[in-house]
Write a protein that holds these residues in place. Structure first.
Motif, PDB file in Angstrom:
ATOM      1  N   ALA A 126      31.854  40.651  23.975  1.00 46.80           N
ATOM      2  CA  ALA A 126      31.139  39.389  24.189  1.00 46.80           C
ATOM      3  C   ALA A 126      32.040  38.351  24.842  1.00 46.80           C
ATOM      4  CB  ALA A 126      30.593  38.863  22.857  1.00 46.80           C
ATOM      5  N   ALA A 127      33.299  38.296  24.400  1.00 55.10           N
ATOM      6  CA  ALA A 127      34.237  37.341  24.992  1.00 55.10           C
ATOM      7  C   ALA A 127      34.513  37.680  26.448  1.00 55.10           C
ATOM      8  CB  ALA A 127      35.538  37.327  24.186  1.00 55.10           C
ATOM      9  N   ALA A 128      34.617  38.960  26.765  1.00 52.15           N
ATOM     10  CA  ALA A 128      34.881  39.374  28.141  1.00 52.15           C
ATOM     11  C   ALA A 128      33.694  39.057  29.048  1.00 52.15           C
ATOM     12  CB  ALA A 128      35.202  40.863  28.192  1.00 52.15           C
ATOM     13  N   GLU A 131      33.742  35.400  29.658  1.00 50.64           N
ATOM     14  CA  GLU A 131      34.803  35.035  30.598  1.00 50.64           C
ATOM     15  C   GLU A 131      34.413  35.382  32.026  1.00 50.64           C
ATOM     16  OE1 GLU A 131      39.428  36.162  31.782  1.00 50.64           O
ATOM     17  OE2 GLU A 131      38.606  36.856  29.870  1.00 50.64           O
ATOM     18  N   PHE A 132      33.815  36.565  32.214  1.00 52.37           N
ATOM     19  CA  PHE A 132      33.403  36.951  33.570  1.00 52.37           C
ATOM     20  C   PHE A 132      32.392  35.949  34.124  1.00 52.37           C
ATOM     21  CE2 PHE A 132      30.595  38.922  36.607  1.00 52.37           C
ATOM     22  CZ  PHE A 132      31.473  39.544  37.476  1.00 52.37           C
ATOM     23  N   ARG A 133      31.412  35.584  33.320  1.00 49.70           N
ATOM     24  CA  ARG A 133      30.376  34.663  33.804  1.00 49.70           C
ATOM     25  C   ARG A 133      30.971  33.297  34.127  1.00 49.70           C
ATOM     26  NH1 ARG A 133      25.691  36.303  29.371  1.00 49.70           N
ATOM     27  NH2 ARG A 133      25.039  38.247  30.390  1.00 49.70           N
ATOM     28  N   GLU A 148      35.201  40.022  45.665  1.00 50.14           N
ATOM     29  CA  GLU A 148      35.875  39.143  44.720  1.00 50.14           C
ATOM     30  C   GLU A 148      35.350  39.363  43.304  1.00 50.14           C
ATOM     31  OE1 GLU A 148      38.568  36.283  43.351  1.00 50.14           O
ATOM     32  OE2 GLU A 148      38.443  37.394  45.240  1.00 50.14           O
ATOM     33  N   ARG A 149      34.056  39.574  43.158  1.00 49.16           N
ATOM     34  CA  ARG A 149      33.488  39.834  41.845  1.00 49.16           C
ATOM     35  C   ARG A 149      33.953  41.186  41.303  1.00 49.16           C
ATOM     36  NH1 ARG A 149      27.462  37.447  43.212  1.00 49.16           N
ATOM     37  NH2 ARG A 149      27.788  35.380  42.297  1.00 49.16           N
ATOM     38  N   ASP A 150      34.064  42.182  42.179  1.00 53.17           N
ATOM     39  CA  ASP A 150      34.599  43.477  41.759  1.00 53.17           C
ATOM     40  C   ASP A 150      36.039  43.333  41.283  1.00 53.17           C
ATOM     41  OD1 ASP A 150      32.223  44.703  42.308  1.00 53.17           O
ATOM     42  OD2 ASP A 150      32.903  45.696  44.142  1.00 53.17           O
ATOM     43  N   ARG A 151      36.829  42.549  41.999  1.00 51.39           N
ATOM     44  CA  ARG A 151      38.225  42.336  41.613  1.00 51.39           C
ATOM     45  C   ARG A 151      38.294  41.656  40.252  1.00 51.39           C
ATOM     46  NH1 ARG A 151      41.571  38.839  40.554  1.00 51.39           N
ATOM     47  NH2 ARG A 151      40.056  37.178  40.948  1.00 51.39           N
ATOM     48  N   LEU A 152      37.439  40.671  40.041  1.00 54.16           N
ATOM     49  CA  LEU A 152      37.414  39.962  38.773  1.00 54.16           C
ATOM     50  C   LEU A 152      36.992  40.892  37.635  1.00 54.16           C
ATOM     51  CD1 LEU A 152      37.574  37.350  37.140  1.00 54.16           C
ATOM     52  CD2 LEU A 152      35.250  36.804  37.910  1.00 54.16           C
ATOM     53  N   GLY A 153      35.952  41.689  37.876  1.00 57.45           N
ATOM     54  CA  GLY A 153      35.507  42.634  36.862  1.00 57.45           C
ATOM     55  C   GLY A 153      36.577  43.657  36.528  1.00 57.45           C
ATOM     56  N   ARG A 154      37.266  44.155  37.563  1.00 59.91           N
ATOM     57  CA  ARG A 154      38.327  45.135  37.330  1.00 59.91           C
ATOM     58  C   ARG A 154      39.443  44.532  36.481  1.00 59.91           C
ATOM     59  NH1 ARG A 154      39.092  46.124  42.141  1.00 59.91           N
ATOM     60  NH2 ARG A 154      37.709  47.927  42.312  1.00 59.91           N
ATOM     61  N   GLU A 155      39.781  43.290  36.762  1.00 63.02           N
ATOM     62  CA  GLU A 155      40.841  42.629  35.994  1.00 63.02           C
ATOM     63  C   GLU A 155      40.462  42.525  34.519  1.00 63.02           C
ATOM     64  OE1 GLU A 155      42.289  38.131  35.092  1.00 63.02           O
ATOM     65  OE2 GLU A 155      41.644  38.543  37.153  1.00 63.02           O
ATOM     66  N   ILE A 156      39.254  42.090  34.246  1.00 56.15           N
ATOM     67  CA  ILE A 156      38.841  41.851  32.863  1.00 56.15           C
ATOM     68  C   ILE A 156      38.633  43.152  32.100  1.00 56.15           C
ATOM     69  CG2 ILE A 156      36.969  40.927  31.431  1.00 56.15           C
ATOM     70  CD1 ILE A 156      36.639  38.714  33.545  1.00 56.15           C
ATOM     71  N   TRP A 157      37.886  44.082  32.698  1.00 52.57           N
ATOM     72  CA  TRP A 157      37.501  45.283  31.954  1.00 52.57           C
ATOM     73  C   TRP A 157      38.590  46.336  31.882  1.00 52.57           C
ATOM     74  CZ3 TRP A 157      33.836  44.275  28.868  1.00 52.57           C
ATOM     75  CH2 TRP A 157      32.828  43.374  29.224  1.00 52.57           C
ATOM     76  N   SER A 158      39.661  46.169  32.653  1.00 52.88           N
ATOM     77  CA  SER A 158      40.782  47.103  32.566  1.00 52.88           C
ATOM     78  C   SER A 158      41.803  46.696  31.507  1.00 52.88           C
ATOM     79  CB  SER A 158      41.484  47.212  33.930  1.00 52.88           C
ATOM     80  OG  SER A 158      40.624  47.793  34.892  1.00 52.88           O
ATOM     81  N   ARG A 159      41.609  45.552  30.885  1.00 53.41           N
ATOM     82  CA  ARG A 159      42.549  45.123  29.843  1.00 53.41           C
ATOM     83  C   ARG A 159      42.524  46.114  28.677  1.00 53.41           C
ATOM     84  NH1 ARG A 159      40.450  38.892  29.762  1.00 53.41           N
ATOM     85  NH2 ARG A 159      41.342  38.233  31.772  1.00 53.41           N
ATOM     86  N   LEU A 160      43.699  46.335  28.106  1.00 47.37           N
ATOM     87  CA  LEU A 160      43.829  47.293  27.012  1.00 47.37           C
ATOM     88  C   LEU A 160      43.662  46.592  25.665  1.00 47.37           C
ATOM     89  CD1 LEU A 160      46.853  49.400  28.280  1.00 47.37           C
ATOM     90  CD2 LEU A 160      44.412  49.720  28.733  1.00 47.37           C
ATOM     91  N   LEU A 161      43.119  47.325  24.722  1.00 48.71           N
ATOM     92  CA  LEU A 161      42.949  46.813  23.371  1.00 48.71           C
ATOM     93  C   LEU A 161      44.239  47.010  22.582  1.00 48.71           C
ATOM     94  CD1 LEU A 161      39.381  48.103  22.525  1.00 48.71           C
ATOM     95  CD2 LEU A 161      40.102  45.727  22.507  1.00 48.71           C
ATOM     96  N   GLY A 162      44.989  45.949  22.409  1.00 41.18           N
ATOM     97  CA  GLY A 162      46.228  46.018  21.652  1.00 41.18           C
ATOM     98  C   GLY A 162      47.168  47.083  22.184  1.00 41.18           C
ATOM     99  N   LEU A 166      43.400  51.871  25.105  1.00 43.53           N
ATOM    100  CA  LEU A 166      41.976  51.976  25.439  1.00 43.53           C
ATOM    101  C   LEU A 166      41.539  50.763  26.238  1.00 43.53           C
ATOM    102  CD1 LEU A 166      39.369  53.705  24.840  1.00 43.53           C
ATOM    103  CD2 LEU A 166      38.898  52.020  23.047  1.00 43.53           C
ATOM    104  N   PRO A 167      41.017  50.945  27.466  1.00 48.90           N
ATOM    105  CA  PRO A 167      40.548  49.796  28.243  1.00 48.90           C
ATOM    106  C   PRO A 167      39.249  49.238  27.678  1.00 48.90           C
ATOM    107  CG  PRO A 167      40.118  51.828  29.433  1.00 48.90           C
ATOM    108  CD  PRO A 167      40.899  52.205  28.214  1.00 48.90           C
ATOM    109  N   LEU A 168      39.071  47.953  27.861  1.00 41.31           N
ATOM    110  CA  LEU A 168      37.906  47.264  27.312  1.00 41.31           C
ATOM    111  C   LEU A 168      36.602  47.819  27.884  1.00 41.31           C
ATOM    112  CD1 LEU A 168      37.125  45.022  25.382  1.00 41.31           C
ATOM    113  CD2 LEU A 168      37.448  43.370  27.237  1.00 41.31           C
ATOM    114  N   ARG A 169      36.644  48.345  29.100  1.00 49.84           N
ATOM    115  CA  ARG A 169      35.412  48.878  29.698  1.00 49.84           C
ATOM    116  C   ARG A 169      34.837  50.025  28.862  1.00 49.84           C
ATOM    117  NH1 ARG A 169      39.392  51.201  32.963  1.00 49.84           N
ATOM    118  NH2 ARG A 169      39.323  53.481  33.011  1.00 49.84           N
ATOM    119  N   ALA A 170      35.697  50.779  28.142  1.00 50.06           N
ATOM    120  CA  ALA A 170      35.210  51.872  27.305  1.00 50.06           C
ATOM    121  C   ALA A 170      34.392  51.342  26.137  1.00 50.06           C
ATOM    122  CB  ALA A 170      36.381  52.710  26.807  1.00 50.06           C
TER     123      ALA A 170
END
Length: 220
Positions: A126-128, A131-133, A148-162, A166-170
């Protein structure tokens, strides 16, 4: 053409759960294909929703032993599900997409520590999304492009959980596919070789942590 015998589920609710899973896959890709593997009284259905860069896995118990390994149209399989009767007709095989030949292993999975509980996982998604919006809305008009939106999405959803890797997109995929519904849901993170698997009682998402040659598309 070989006509395959229908699949009979051990519980009609298994047919309904499979139909719900297939409906979500077809929502993301009307031409989606799924790979079916059945043996030892169980069915595994693999799909790849294009926006998430993961494999989605739904399993079901079968009433009768079946030996099956085929790639079929997700839409045609959905059309063949009879929820009240607890069975599904298996459509004719199709030429499988590249991902169908690169599936996670059946065994050898070990637990990975550090995964937050289900409420925290849903909160991270939900936070991601928020943030994207927000960041998408802050883009000046000249930069509000698909790239640019693809780049932004890739940045956010590729972040790892701790420290899990595991990337957030999973997690986003698991929630979007109905594997992480509201409430207290048991979740586990497992690893086998280069694969990670986020598992809940409703299904799993798996991804390789090493390059596979598959295309990459950010999830939003």
């Amino acid at each position: 053409m070989t006509v395959l015998a229908p699949l009979h589920f051990a519980d009609p609710r298994e047919a309904a759960a499979l139909a719900a899973f297939l409906t979500r896959l077809v929502h993301y890709d009307r031409a989606a294909a799924v790979r079916l593997q059945a043996g030892a009284g169980a069915l595994a259905v693999f799909g790849r929703p294009p926006s998430f860069e993961v494999l989605a896995i739904r399993t079901a118990r079968l009433a009768d032993p079946v030996d099956l390994d085929a790639t079929v149209s997700a839409g045609e399989l959905l059309d063949g599900v009879e929820e009240d009767a607890g069975k599904a007709a298996v459509p004719a095989a199709v030429t499988g997409p590249p991902w169908a030949g690169v599936l996670p292993p059946r065994g050898g999975w070990t637990p990975v520590p550090g995964l937050p509980g289900a409420p925290a996982l849903r909160g991270a998604v939900a936070a991601a999304v928020a943030e994207f919006r927000r960041r998408d809305g802050d883009l000046p008009e000249e930069r509000r492009t698909r790239a640019e939106r693809d780049r932004l999405g890739r940045e956010i959803w590729s972040r790892l959980l701790g420290t899990t890797g595991l990337p957030l997109r999973a997690v986003h995929a698991a929630q979007s596919l109905g594997f992480l519904p509201p409430g207290e849901v048991p979740v586990a993170l497992l690893a086998a070789g280069p694969w990670l698997r986020l598992r809940t009682p409703y299904g799993s998402v798996a991804l390789r942590t090493a390059p596979t040659g598959l295309s990459v598309a950010p999830a939003r």
